[in-house]
Design a protein around this motif. Structure first.
Motif, PDB file in Angstrom:
ATOM      1  N   GLY A  55      71.117  -0.223  -3.189  1.00  0.00           N
ATOM      2  CA  GLY A  55      71.249   0.865  -2.885  1.00  0.00           C
ATOM      3  C   GLY A  55      72.281   0.877  -1.618  1.00  0.00           C
ATOM      4  O   GLY A  55      72.542   0.561  -1.314  1.00  0.00           O
ATOM      5  N   ALA A  56      72.019   2.352  -2.089  1.00  0.00           N
ATOM      6  CA  ALA A  56      73.138   3.031  -0.653  1.00  0.00           C
ATOM      7  C   ALA A  56      73.036   4.277  -0.550  1.00  0.00           C
ATOM      8  O   ALA A  56      72.026   5.576  -1.393  1.00  0.00           O
ATOM      9  CB  ALA A  56      74.814   3.116  -0.604  1.00  0.00           C
ATOM     10  N   PHE A  57      73.588   4.810   0.571  1.00  0.00           N
ATOM     11  CA  PHE A  57      73.369   6.115   1.123  1.00  0.00           C
ATOM     12  C   PHE A  57      74.783   7.043   1.245  1.00  0.00           C
ATOM     13  O   PHE A  57      75.347   6.166   1.970  1.00  0.00           O
ATOM     14  CB  PHE A  57      72.802   6.673   2.167  1.00  0.00           C
ATOM     15  CG  PHE A  57      71.067   6.501   2.275  1.00  0.00           C
ATOM     16  CD1 PHE A  57      69.985   7.632   1.072  1.00  0.00           C
ATOM     17  CD2 PHE A  57      70.716   5.378   2.580  1.00  0.00           C
ATOM     18  CE1 PHE A  57      68.648   6.763   1.474  1.00  0.00           C
ATOM     19  CE2 PHE A  57      69.141   5.069   2.264  1.00  0.00           C
ATOM     20  CZ  PHE A  57      68.716   6.040   1.767  1.00  0.00           C
ATOM     21  N   GLY A  58      75.812   8.369   1.024  1.00  0.00           N
ATOM     22  CA  GLY A  58      76.573   8.677   0.836  1.00  0.00           C
ATOM     23  C   GLY A  58      76.769   9.517   1.599  1.00  0.00           C
ATOM     24  O   GLY A  58      75.603  10.269   1.554  1.00  0.00           O
ATOM     25  N   PHE A  59      77.467   9.753   2.929  1.00  0.00           N
ATOM     26  CA  PHE A  59      77.759  11.057   3.338  1.00  0.00           C
ATOM     27  C   PHE A  59      79.209  10.995   3.541  1.00  0.00           C
ATOM     28  O   PHE A  59      79.944  10.821   3.244  1.00  0.00           O
ATOM     29  CB  PHE A  59      77.467  10.423   5.053  1.00  0.00           C
ATOM     30  CG  PHE A  59      75.831  10.402   5.477  1.00  0.00           C
ATOM     31  CD1 PHE A  59      74.824  11.160   5.081  1.00  0.00           C
ATOM     32  CD2 PHE A  59      75.441   8.764   5.216  1.00  0.00           C
ATOM     33  CE1 PHE A  59      74.015  10.513   5.684  1.00  0.00           C
ATOM     34  CE2 PHE A  59      74.397   8.180   4.992  1.00  0.00           C
ATOM     35  CZ  PHE A  59      73.404   9.254   5.902  1.00  0.00           C
TER      36      PHE A  59
END
Length: 99
Positions: free
Chosen positions: A46-50
């Protein structure tokens, strides 16, 4: 069709649920680590995007995330979804991206 399979590929929580229903004929491979060939493939994490212009937010987010990961609270949260500490990612973002 005989209704039999030779193997099953699924996420760890799903595998455990199936094994719990048929423990006399099924088992979970422990510990499971991917083969060298599998490890060479892209990792599924999983990852977070900014946005690129939110570098300060990314830095603050990463700092808080690093302080949370691996804590008893974190392990409790993921355990609720059937994920054990042994199944958590064991590589940094830089290591994953270098593969």
């Amino acid at each position: 069709m005989t209704g039999r399979v030779d193997a099953l590929a699924a996420g760890a929580p799903a595998v455990r649920a199936v094994v719990e229903r048929e423990p006399k004929i099924l088992e979970v491979a422990q510990p499971f680590r991917p083969t060298a060939r599998q490890a060479a493939k892209p990792a599924e994490h999983g990852a977070f995007g900014f946005r690129k212009e939110d570098a300060d937010l990314v830095e603050a987010f990463d700092r808080e995330l690093r302080s949370f990961l691996g804590t008893p609270e974190h392990l409790d949260v993921v355990a609720r979804f059937g994920v054990s500490a042994a199944e958590l990612p064991d590589a940094t973002t830089a290591e994953l991206c270098a593969r």
